[in-house]
Write a protein that holds these residues in place. Structure first.
Motif, short mmCIF file in Angstrom:
data_model
loop_
_atom_site.label_atom_id
_atom_site.label_comp_id
_atom_site.label_asym_id
_atom_site.label_seq_id
_atom_site.Cartn_x
_atom_site.Cartn_y
_atom_site.Cartn_z
N ASN A 22 0.86 -1.19 0.00
CA ASN A 22 0.00 0.00 0.00
C ASN A 22 0.90 1.24 0.00
OD1 ASN A 22 -1.62 2.20 0.67
ND2 ASN A 22 -3.02 0.95 1.87
N SER A 77 -2.99 2.27 11.45
CA SER A 77 -4.36 2.44 10.94
C SER A 77 -4.66 1.42 9.85
CB SER A 77 -4.53 3.85 10.37
OG SER A 77 -4.41 4.81 11.37
N PHE A 78 -3.70 1.19 8.97
CA PHE A 78 -3.87 0.23 7.89
C PHE A 78 -4.22 -1.15 8.43
CE2 PHE A 78 -1.72 -3.03 5.24
CZ PHE A 78 -2.52 -2.95 4.11
N HIS A 138 -5.31 -1.99 11.43
CA HIS A 138 -6.55 -2.03 12.19
C HIS A 138 -7.77 -1.95 11.28
CE1 HIS A 138 -4.99 -2.57 16.13
NE2 HIS A 138 -4.04 -1.69 15.84
N GLN A 139 -7.58 -1.53 10.03
CA GLN A 139 -8.67 -1.57 9.05
C GLN A 139 -8.80 -2.96 8.44
OE1 GLN A 139 -7.84 1.50 6.21
NE2 GLN A 139 -8.29 3.15 7.63
N ILE A 140 -7.66 -3.61 8.14
CA ILE A 140 -7.75 -4.88 7.40
C ILE A 140 -7.76 -6.11 8.30
CG2 ILE A 140 -6.64 -3.86 5.37
CD1 ILE A 140 -4.15 -5.63 6.06
N PRO A 168 -8.29 -6.19 12.36
CA PRO A 168 -8.31 -5.87 13.79
C PRO A 168 -8.56 -7.11 14.65
CG PRO A 168 -10.37 -5.20 12.78
CD PRO A 168 -9.47 -5.68 11.67
N THR A 184 -4.03 -11.13 9.86
CA THR A 184 -4.64 -11.33 8.54
C THR A 184 -4.57 -12.81 8.19
OG1 THR A 184 -2.57 -10.98 7.30
CG2 THR A 184 -3.93 -9.01 7.78
#
Length: 178
Positions: A137, A148-149, A151-153, A155, A163
């Motif tokens: 990314n 943030s990345f 915790h978006q994909i 958490p 993941t």
């Protein structure tokens, strides 16, 4: 009558010097190309145990090798460090990201005492997958952006993420290398 002395003939050594420079440049190019083919250039470890584990992973697992090659194709540099992660895990992607020119620097922390042998390879592969996810990314350019990345994909709690791809890479490397 004028007396002339014959001047000794000077040999032009410039072509020889240029040839030597060309050979040095060629050897450096061959060395860099060989390093690129091993895929270890952008994934580094100063600890000999971790450096050996990375080399073993590359030689024994196609999945590990592909992870290294994929990271090598990014603008990232990943350091694998000996240390401890919180929350009792064997390894983690440290939530720090530094920029150096156009290069993003990430750190993976591994506790080799908690992940002996094949578990060490699987743990490093798992975290390399996380590093690849972040490096994939181009907008992830700060520590806050990194956190943030994830915790978006993926958490898993206030200070944890996961993941499915990273879990699978660890499993795959464990099967291939051990």
């Amino acid at each position: 009558m004028a007396h002339t002395t014959q001047q000794p003939r000077l040999i032009d050594r410039r072509p020889l010097a240029l040839s030597a420079i060309a050979l040095v440049c060629l050897s450096v190019t061959v060395h860099v190309t060989a390093a690129d083919q091993t895929g270890i250039r952008r994934v580094r470890a100063e600890n000999p145990l971790l450096a050996d584990a990375i080399a073993q992973g590359v030689s024994r697992s196609a999945t590990f090798r592909r992870l290294i090659e994929a990271i090598d194709a990014t603008d990232g540099l990943v350091y694998v460090l000996d240390g401890r992660c919180g929350q009792g895990v064997r390894a983690c992607l440290h939530m720090s990201l530094e920029l150096s020119g156009g290069t993003r620097l990430l750190r993976i922390v591994v506790n080799p005492r908690r992940a002996p042998g094949c578990e060490l390879l699987a743990s490093i592969a798992h975290e390399l997958q996380h590093a690849l996810e972040a490096l994939g990314n181009p907008n992830v350019r700060t520590a806050f952006g990194l956190s943030s990345f994830f915790h978006q994909i993926g958490p898993e709690g206030p200070r944890r993420f996961e993941t499915p791809e990273a879990i699978q890479r660890g499993v795959d490397v464990g099967k291939e290398a051990c």
